[in-house]
Design a protein around this motif. Structure first.
Motif, PDB file in Angstrom:
ATOM      1  N   ALA A 109      74.937  20.855 -43.818  1.00  0.00           N
ATOM      2  CA  ALA A 109      74.801  20.665 -45.255  1.00  0.00           C
ATOM      3  C   ALA A 109      73.520  19.866 -45.502  1.00  0.00           C
ATOM      4  CB  ALA A 109      76.005  19.937 -45.836  1.00  0.00           C
ATOM      5  N   TRP A 111      71.333  18.135 -48.931  1.00  0.00           N
ATOM      6  CA  TRP A 111      71.364  17.911 -50.369  1.00  0.00           C
ATOM      7  C   TRP A 111      70.083  17.211 -50.828  1.00  0.00           C
ATOM      8  CZ3 TRP A 111      74.326  15.589 -46.717  1.00  0.00           C
ATOM      9  CH2 TRP A 111      74.178  14.203 -46.531  1.00  0.00           C
ATOM     10  N   VAL A 116      72.841  21.360 -53.372  1.00  0.00           N
ATOM     11  CA  VAL A 116      73.444  21.145 -52.058  1.00  0.00           C
ATOM     12  C   VAL A 116      73.495  22.509 -51.368  1.00  0.00           C
ATOM     13  CG1 VAL A 116      75.488  20.415 -50.776  1.00  0.00           C
ATOM     14  CG2 VAL A 116      74.839  19.216 -52.881  1.00  0.00           C
ATOM     15  N   HIS A 118      74.613  24.763 -47.920  1.00  0.00           N
ATOM     16  CA  HIS A 118      75.593  24.673 -46.846  1.00  0.00           C
ATOM     17  C   HIS A 118      75.508  25.884 -45.932  1.00  0.00           C
ATOM     18  CE1 HIS A 118      78.081  26.957 -49.869  1.00  0.00           C
ATOM     19  NE2 HIS A 118      78.361  27.667 -48.784  1.00  0.00           N
ATOM     20  N   LEU A 126      83.918  22.997 -43.919  1.00  0.00           N
ATOM     21  CA  LEU A 126      83.196  22.127 -44.841  1.00  0.00           C
ATOM     22  C   LEU A 126      83.923  22.136 -46.178  1.00  0.00           C
ATOM     23  CD1 LEU A 126      80.706  20.366 -45.532  1.00  0.00           C
ATOM     24  CD2 LEU A 126      79.590  22.471 -46.317  1.00  0.00           C
ATOM     25  N   LEU A 128      83.761  20.837 -50.162  1.00  0.00           N
ATOM     26  CA  LEU A 128      82.912  20.345 -51.231  1.00  0.00           C
ATOM     27  C   LEU A 128      83.807  19.920 -52.384  1.00  0.00           C
ATOM     28  CD1 LEU A 128      81.257  22.831 -49.751  1.00  0.00           C
ATOM     29  CD2 LEU A 128      79.606  22.360 -51.545  1.00  0.00           C
ATOM     30  N   LEU A 193      81.218  15.455 -49.684  1.00  0.00           N
ATOM     31  CA  LEU A 193      81.288  16.484 -48.645  1.00  0.00           C
ATOM     32  C   LEU A 193      82.163  15.965 -47.516  1.00  0.00           C
ATOM     33  CD1 LEU A 193      77.444  17.147 -48.363  1.00  0.00           C
ATOM     34  CD2 LEU A 193      79.074  18.642 -49.505  1.00  0.00           C
TER      35      LEU A 193
END
Length: 260
Positions: A109, A111, A116, A118, A126, A128, A193
């Motif tokens: 990831a 940002w 952001v 991924h 993951l 979010l 995250l």
């Protein structure tokens, strides 16, 4: 910004084959997260003299460097170049064509002020979280689609490893980066995250102690180690996998949490 992480081996007698890192630029704007779960090969030859922990350390270091320093590259490009760099580090000593050459699942990831990014490859997870508390799980479910009875055979698993109709991991071929699940989300729509290797995701996926939103709420309140401790307690309560079937009694477990 709040950053917390924990990583615990599945067994004291074995090295931890997971790898994680969070990097923040000196300018203080944005950052990157990397989580790898090294694939433990079955007993026998894998063509490599180094081992899985060596591989995840090399690949993880390359991913952390490139995802943080090369914002002109997509995360898929970062993964492809990192795989090549890692392969080059042992190409002269190891058989990289071996189907079980060291490999890993990947969560990336990155940002910044606006978005952001991924990337997920194979069965790590993951999460979010949005500002309103909603939680979205980014998953690569190809391994889950393979029947369990097929995975019980080493030969059958090998035939599906990094093959169409099977599942993909980061090994020695950079082309696998194009198979990853990728996406972008406006930064304003992401509050936190949470990246999990499958050893930690067992709390949701195997033991059914709660959903993904419950998992993230637990980590926010009590920290990553609490989630791993609860997974271990569930494993110890069912050591033979009678109630909750799984490939290993305990697995390496890594939890990495970032509040933006």
């Amino acid at each position: 910004m709040r950053i917390e992480l924990a990583s615990v081996p599945g067994a004291a007698a074995r090295p931890n084959e997971d790898w994680t890192s969070v990097a923040l630029p000196a300018a203080g704007r944005g950052g990157t997260l990397v989580v790898l779960d090294g694939v433990t090969p079955p007993a026998g030859d894998d063509g490599c003299v180094h081992g899985v922990s060596w591989f995840t350390s090399r690949l993880g270091g390359a991913l952390a460097e490139l995802s943080g320093s090369r914002r002109d590259m997509t995360l898929a490009e970062v993964l492809g170049v990192s795989i090549t760099r890692t392969a080059d580090a042992h190409r002269e000593t190891c058989d990289l064509s071996h189907v079980r050459t060291p490999q890993a699942t990947v969560v990336l990831a990155r940002w910044g002020p606006d978005e952001v990014e991924h990337l997920v490859l194979s069965d790590s997870t993951l999460l979010l979280e949005s500002p309103d508390g909603g939680v979205r799980a980014v998953l690569d479910d190809r391994l889950d689609r393979v029947p369990r009875e097929v995975l019980r055979s080493v030969a059958s698993t090998d035939a599906l490893r990094n093959a169409e109709g099977g599942f993909f991991t980061a090994a020695a071929d950079p082309a696998v980066a194009a198979k990853a699940v990728t996406g972008r989300t406006p930064t304003a729509r992401v509050r936190s995250l949470l990246a999990l290797t499958d050893g930690a995701a067992r709390w949701v996926e195997v033991f059914r102690e709660g959903g993904w939103a419950d998992c993230l709420a637990l980590v926010r309140k009590n920290g990553p180690q609490e989630l791993i401790d609860r997974v271990r307690a569930a494993e110890w309560a069912d050591p033979d996998g009678v109630t909750f079937r799984r490939g290993k009694t305990s697995d390496d477990a890594t939890v990495t949490y970032v509040e933006l």
